[in-house]
Design an enzyme around this catalytic site. Structure first.
Site, mmCIF file in Angstrom:
data_model
loop_
_atom_site.group_PDB
_atom_site.id
_atom_site.type_symbol
_atom_site.label_atom_id
_atom_site.label_comp_id
_atom_site.label_asym_id
_atom_site.label_seq_id
_atom_site.Cartn_x
_atom_site.Cartn_y
_atom_site.Cartn_z
ATOM 1 N N CYS A 1 -12.998 -22.963 13.570
ATOM 2 C CA CYS A 1 -14.293 -23.482 13.121
ATOM 3 C C CYS A 1 -14.856 -22.667 11.960
ATOM 4 O O CYS A 1 -14.677 -21.442 11.903
ATOM 5 C CB CYS A 1 -15.295 -23.426 14.262
ATOM 6 S SG CYS A 1 -14.744 -24.300 15.719
ATOM 7 N N ARG B 1 -9.634 -23.229 6.622
ATOM 8 C CA ARG B 1 -9.471 -22.588 7.924
ATOM 9 C C ARG B 1 -8.873 -23.544 8.944
ATOM 10 O O ARG B 1 -8.406 -23.120 9.992
ATOM 11 C CB ARG B 1 -10.840 -22.109 8.442
ATOM 12 C CG ARG B 1 -11.437 -20.997 7.620
ATOM 13 C CD ARG B 1 -12.909 -20.803 7.956
ATOM 14 N NE ARG B 1 -13.123 -20.342 9.307
ATOM 15 C CZ ARG B 1 -13.289 -19.069 9.670
ATOM 16 N NH1 ARG B 1 -13.270 -18.130 8.749
ATOM 17 N NH2 ARG B 1 -13.493 -18.733 10.922
ATOM 18 N N TRP C 1 -12.923 -27.095 14.893
ATOM 19 C CA TRP C 1 -11.496 -27.119 15.243
ATOM 20 C C TRP C 1 -11.487 -27.221 16.765
ATOM 21 O O TRP C 1 -11.810 -26.262 17.456
ATOM 22 C CB TRP C 1 -10.835 -25.826 14.757
ATOM 23 C CG TRP C 1 -9.346 -25.827 14.832
ATOM 24 C CD1 TRP C 1 -8.466 -26.239 13.855
ATOM 25 C CD2 TRP C 1 -8.528 -25.368 15.914
ATOM 26 N NE1 TRP C 1 -7.181 -26.081 14.287
ATOM 27 C CE2 TRP C 1 -7.185 -25.550 15.540
ATOM 28 C CE3 TRP C 1 -8.803 -24.842 17.173
ATOM 29 C CZ2 TRP C 1 -6.120 -25.215 16.369
ATOM 30 C CZ3 TRP C 1 -7.740 -24.505 18.000
ATOM 31 C CH2 TRP C 1 -6.417 -24.693 17.592
ATOM 32 N N ASN D 1 -18.547 -20.871 16.836
ATOM 33 C CA ASN D 1 -17.103 -20.668 16.666
ATOM 34 C C ASN D 1 -16.664 -19.710 17.760
ATOM 35 O O ASN D 1 -17.210 -18.609 17.865
ATOM 36 C CB ASN D 1 -16.828 -20.045 15.285
ATOM 37 C CG ASN D 1 -15.368 -19.648 15.112
ATOM 38 O OD1 ASN D 1 -14.493 -20.185 15.799
ATOM 39 N ND2 ASN D 1 -15.106 -18.713 14.211
ATOM 40 N N GLY D 2 -15.702 -20.124 18.589
ATOM 41 C CA GLY D 2 -15.246 -19.254 19.680
ATOM 42 C C GLY D 2 -15.119 -20.063 20.955
ATOM 43 O O GLY D 2 -15.144 -21.297 20.920
ATOM 44 N N GLU E 1 10.764 -16.171 10.250
ATOM 45 C CA GLU E 1 9.701 -16.591 9.338
ATOM 46 C C GLU E 1 10.092 -17.884 8.595
ATOM 47 O O GLU E 1 9.267 -18.786 8.430
ATOM 48 C CB GLU E 1 9.399 -15.461 8.342
ATOM 49 C CG GLU E 1 8.386 -15.792 7.270
ATOM 50 C CD GLU E 1 7.000 -16.181 7.811
ATOM 51 O OE1 GLU E 1 6.735 -15.996 9.005
ATOM 52 O OE2 GLU E 1 6.212 -16.719 7.012
ATOM 53 N N LYS F 1 7.891 -21.335 8.805
ATOM 54 C CA LYS F 1 7.368 -22.078 7.648
ATOM 55 C C LYS F 1 7.763 -23.547 7.754
ATOM 56 O O LYS F 1 6.966 -24.435 7.514
ATOM 57 C CB LYS F 1 7.914 -21.513 6.321
ATOM 58 C CG LYS F 1 7.397 -20.171 5.885
ATOM 59 C CD LYS F 1 5.997 -20.173 5.297
ATOM 60 C CE LYS F 1 4.940 -19.926 6.281
ATOM 61 N NZ LYS F 1 4.689 -18.677 6.873
ATOM 62 N N GLU G 1 5.782 -25.336 10.591
ATOM 63 C CA GLU G 1 4.343 -25.521 10.463
ATOM 64 C C GLU G 1 3.934 -26.489 9.367
ATOM 65 O O GLU G 1 2.908 -27.146 9.493
ATOM 66 C CB GLU G 1 3.608 -24.178 10.299
ATOM 67 C CG GLU G 1 3.904 -23.432 9.032
ATOM 68 C CD GLU G 1 3.083 -22.138 8.919
ATOM 69 O OE1 GLU G 1 3.587 -21.189 8.324
ATOM 70 O OE2 GLU G 1 1.952 -22.099 9.412
ATOM 71 N N HIS H 1 25.538 -16.838 23.149
ATOM 72 C CA HIS H 1 24.877 -16.741 24.461
ATOM 73 C C HIS H 1 24.055 -17.976 24.777
ATOM 74 O O HIS H 1 23.129 -17.916 25.575
ATOM 75 C CB HIS H 1 24.031 -15.467 24.510
ATOM 76 C CG HIS H 1 24.868 -14.252 24.241
ATOM 77 N ND1 HIS H 1 25.615 -13.643 25.219
ATOM 78 C CD2 HIS H 1 25.140 -13.609 23.076
ATOM 79 C CE1 HIS H 1 26.296 -12.633 24.680
ATOM 80 N NE2 HIS H 1 26.021 -12.597 23.378
ATOM 81 N N LYS I 1 -6.152 -21.421 9.578
ATOM 82 C CA LYS I 1 -5.767 -20.221 8.825
ATOM 83 C C LYS I 1 -6.094 -18.963 9.626
ATOM 84 O O LYS I 1 -5.313 -18.025 9.662
ATOM 85 C CB LYS I 1 -6.518 -20.211 7.481
ATOM 86 C CG LYS I 1 -6.190 -19.020 6.591
ATOM 87 C CD LYS I 1 -4.799 -19.125 6.055
ATOM 88 C CE LYS I 1 -4.392 -17.964 5.174
ATOM 89 N NZ LYS I 1 -2.926 -17.932 4.990
HETATM 90 O O1 M6R Z 1 -4.624 -13.426 9.915
HETATM 91 P P1 M6R Z 1 -3.393 -13.043 10.678
HETATM 92 O O2 M6R Z 1 -2.318 -12.525 9.819
HETATM 93 O O3 M6R Z 1 -3.687 -12.163 11.831
HETATM 94 O O4 M6R Z 1 -2.878 -14.419 11.282
HETATM 95 C C1 M6R Z 1 -1.839 -14.454 12.226
HETATM 96 C C2 M6R Z 1 -1.174 -15.800 12.233
HETATM 97 O O5 M6R Z 1 -2.089 -16.789 12.646
HETATM 98 C C3 M6R Z 1 -0.637 -16.180 10.854
HETATM 99 O O6 M6R Z 1 0.226 -15.207 10.388
HETATM 100 C C4 M6R Z 1 0.104 -17.538 10.911
HETATM 101 O O7 M6R Z 1 1.219 -17.442 11.738
HETATM 102 C C5 M6R Z 1 0.511 -17.923 9.501
HETATM 103 N N1 M6R Z 1 -0.618 -18.349 8.740
HETATM 104 C C6 M6R Z 1 1.544 -18.987 9.510
HETATM 105 O O8 M6R Z 1 2.018 -19.224 8.224
#
Ligand code: M6R
Length: 614
Positions: free
Chosen positions: A2, A27, A75, A101-102, A487, A491, A494, A510, A609
């Site tokens: 949010c 966000r 959100w 927010n929370g 990673e 990517k 997501e 395995h 974000k």
């Molecule tokens: O702000 P942070 O680095 O703590 O966020 C952690 C994750 O939410 C963040 O790295 C997320 O996995 C990436 N935005 C994905 O690309």
């Protein structure tokens, strides 16, 4: 998660809130709304599921204006995405408007109690309980700030709350409770602001204050008062932010993600500026707050993070253990926070977090603090909560990252961890001077290595376009390349919504080998290094089972290109720096796959974000 923005002052609040909400879109959100105190003394609430543009149209239609207002992008956590569940929420009598927010953990109990006391709750949210609690306190004659303080004292959980009351016009109160999202207060001549994010206030002012847990800010057009959790007035220092509003522009790029991928060469250089002495082959990190003796006494290093930051932490753990010879491990912060870890004052906990506001990472830090561990934050956003909780901060200097998918912040974070590992190794005497000089010297070619990969963008785009019909992808790596593989897979998941798994290549036999077929391409990370031969075997095993392989190798590799279907070449580099370089083509593969599938890479569905709730 949010987003919140609030303004009270001499200007019309409506365009300020709408612009702020637009800025906060990055966000992640599903609904938006505003509550405006109008010149007739009413509070008008307009909200809608969907984009801020839709809210914009609703607001234009209503011809809304006023000098005080609060806005929100939701959100969803509790309750589906619909009009009733969007914020702001209002009390039964229409007196109070609130955005949140929370998560309020005891919301069911509170909602039942409020309903039994005659309140009519119109949404399914946890947040709505709070507006009715405030209403009860206001009816007892309290000020809005006291009512918010007392209402939040009933809550379990963490969050940020911003409220206005019709009978107290021109005033807005914001409060931070725990570590789920921050509130930044913007001071300006033309009025004052509250927001969940610095970016929403930057178009108007760079004079800001961050609230700590339990604190309140009471703003009017001409005053800003801060109070602690007891309601006592406190002083807070106003900081001048160095960020600019322009950082949030995407220029000629179609997406922020592509812009941010392209910035990496320059950003990596800024992470190193003043910290790397190429002449003497040494690293200078004055921001590390620990004495040489403390660094020599650390007996373990625990890096905590989530998502991409966890992958950076994994690379960092390998770097620190191999350079500085301290046992080091990366832990998923959401697991770490509920463990009973063996840590003490000789443990260095490194919180890896771009935003510095990830709820699980902050909770892990809180736990580590209780065990007296030394803490360092590796963060992009200066002033964020992680920077205030840690003993010191290493800023990654990637510049504002708007796209939800992290790219440049990971690259810079790993570069910072690389420098930190050398710094600690130097103090501990675990790296021979020639080895250190070579490790430092190698950093010089990283920016140009990244640029040369970006210049091959068209080739990566073509490979990406060949992946659009896949439902599953496998990313394989060993050593530094294992977190890189994870990673790359993250990517792809997501932003292109293709199921992808990152695996340590040694795990294949395995279980995962059972999945290999011509329908699941493998991205094999096989650059030069001591694990190259092992990766060659893994690639052969995939090929022998009919799998297609796209290999990421070091230029000049004469073995792997002969046996795979497609090849991406990295410039020659050490294993650690090859892992950093490999991120770039994998980012571009994911980006162009998403674009080819007509997905918006900047705003992936269901993701935010900054994850300010657990
Ligand atoms: O702000 P942070 O680095 O703590 O966020 C952690 C994750 O939410 C963040 O790295 C997320 O996995 C990436 N935005 C994905 O690309």
């Amino acid at each position: 998660m949010c987003g919140i923005v609030a303004y009270t002052g001499s200007a019309d609040a409506v365009p300020i809130l709408l612009k702020g909400l637009k800025i906060l879109e990055y966000r992640g959100y599903d609904s938006a709304g505003v509550a405006i105190q109008t010149s007739t003394g009413a509070t008008e609430v307009l909200k809608t599921p969907g984009r801020v543009e839709e809210l914009d149209a609703v607001v234009a239609e209503a011809d809304l204006s006023g000098h005080t207002g609060i806005g929100h992008t939701r959100w969803a956590t509790h309750g589906v995405v619909n009009h009733q569940n969007a914020h702001p929420h209002v009390s039964c009598d229409g007196e109070v408007a609130l955005v949140h927010n929370g998560i309020v953990e005891n919301y069911l109990e509170l909602r039942a109690e409020l309903a039994a006391n005659g309140h009519t709750l119109t949404s399914d949210t946890d947040s709505e309980a709070v507006v009715h609690l405030i209403e009860t306190h206001l009816k007892a004659g309290e000020s809005l700030e006291d009512a918010l303080l007392h209402a939040t004292s009933r809550l379990k959980g963490a969050g940020t709350f911003v409220a206005s009351a019709r009978s107290q016009p021109g005033k807005i109160v914001g409060m931070r409770m725990g570590n789920a999202g921050g509130i930044v207060v913007g001071h300006s001549e033309d009025g004052n602001m509250l927001a969940s994010d610095l970016l929403a206030v930057l178009p108007y002012t760079n004079r800001v204050v961050y609230l700590d847990s339990g604190e309140q800010s009471i703003i009017t057009d001409t005053s800003v008062i801060y109070r602690d959790g007891n309601g006592d007035v406190i002083d807070k220092e106003v900081i001048i932010s160095e960020r600019t509003a322009e950082a949030a522009e995407r220029g000629a790029f179609p997406h922020f993600m592509l812009k941010e991928i392209h910035e990496q060469s320059e950003r990596v250089a800024s992470a190193m500026r003043g910290r790397v002495d190429f002449e003497n082959g040494s690293i200078n990190l004055p921001e590390i707050p620990f004495s040489d003796e403390q660094i020599r006494n650390f007996d373990q290093v625990v890096l905590v993070g989530m998502g991409t930051s966890l992958h950076s932490a994994m690379m960092g753990a390998t770097l620190i253990e191999s350079f500085a010879r301290i046992p080091a491990k990366a832990e998923n912060a959401s697991e770490f926070r509920y463990k009973n870890p063996v840590i003490d004052e000789n443990t260095l906990v490194i919180a890896v977090t771009q935003s510095g506001e990830t709820a699980d990472t902050l909770a892990a830090m809180e736990g580590a603090g209780e065990q007296n561990a030394k803490q360092l934050a590796i963060v992009e956003l200066d002033g964020s909560q992680a920077t205030r909780m840690a003993h010191g901060t290493l800023l990654v200097r990637a510049g504002l990252e708007v796209a939800v998918a992290s790219t440049k912040t990971m690259t810079n974070t790993v570069v910072c961890l690389y420098m930190l590992a050398i710094h600690m190794a130097t103090i501990r005497g675990t790296m021979a001077p020639e080895v250190r000089k070579a490790a430092v010297g190698e950093l010089a070619s990283l920016p140009s290595g990244i640029s040369s990969l970006i210049s091959q963008e068209k080739a990566f785009k073509a490979i990406a376009e060949s992946l659009v019909d896949c439902h599953h992808l496998l990313y394989l790596g060993r050593g530094f390349m294992f977190p890189a593989a994870m990673e790359g897979a993250l990517k792809m998941k997501e932003i292109a919504y293709i199921h992808a798994e990152g695996y340590a290549a040694g795990e294949m036999k395995h279980g995962v080998n059972a999945l290999i077929s011509d329908e699941m391409p493998t991205i094999a990370l096989a650059p030069a290094g001591h694990l190259h031969e092992k990766m060659v075997s893994n690639v052969n095993e995939v090929k022998a089972r009919g799998g297609q392989v796209i290999a990421i190798v070091t230029e000049g590799d004469e073995i792997v290109p002969e046996i795979v279907d497609k090849v991406i070449e990295l410039p020659a580099a050490s294993e650690a720096l090859s892992a950093i370089l490999s991120l770039v083509p994998m980012q571009l593969l994911a980006y162009y796959t998403a674009v080819a599938l007509d997905q918006d890479p900047d705003k992936p569905r269901n993701l935010a974000k900054t994850v300010t709730v657990e």
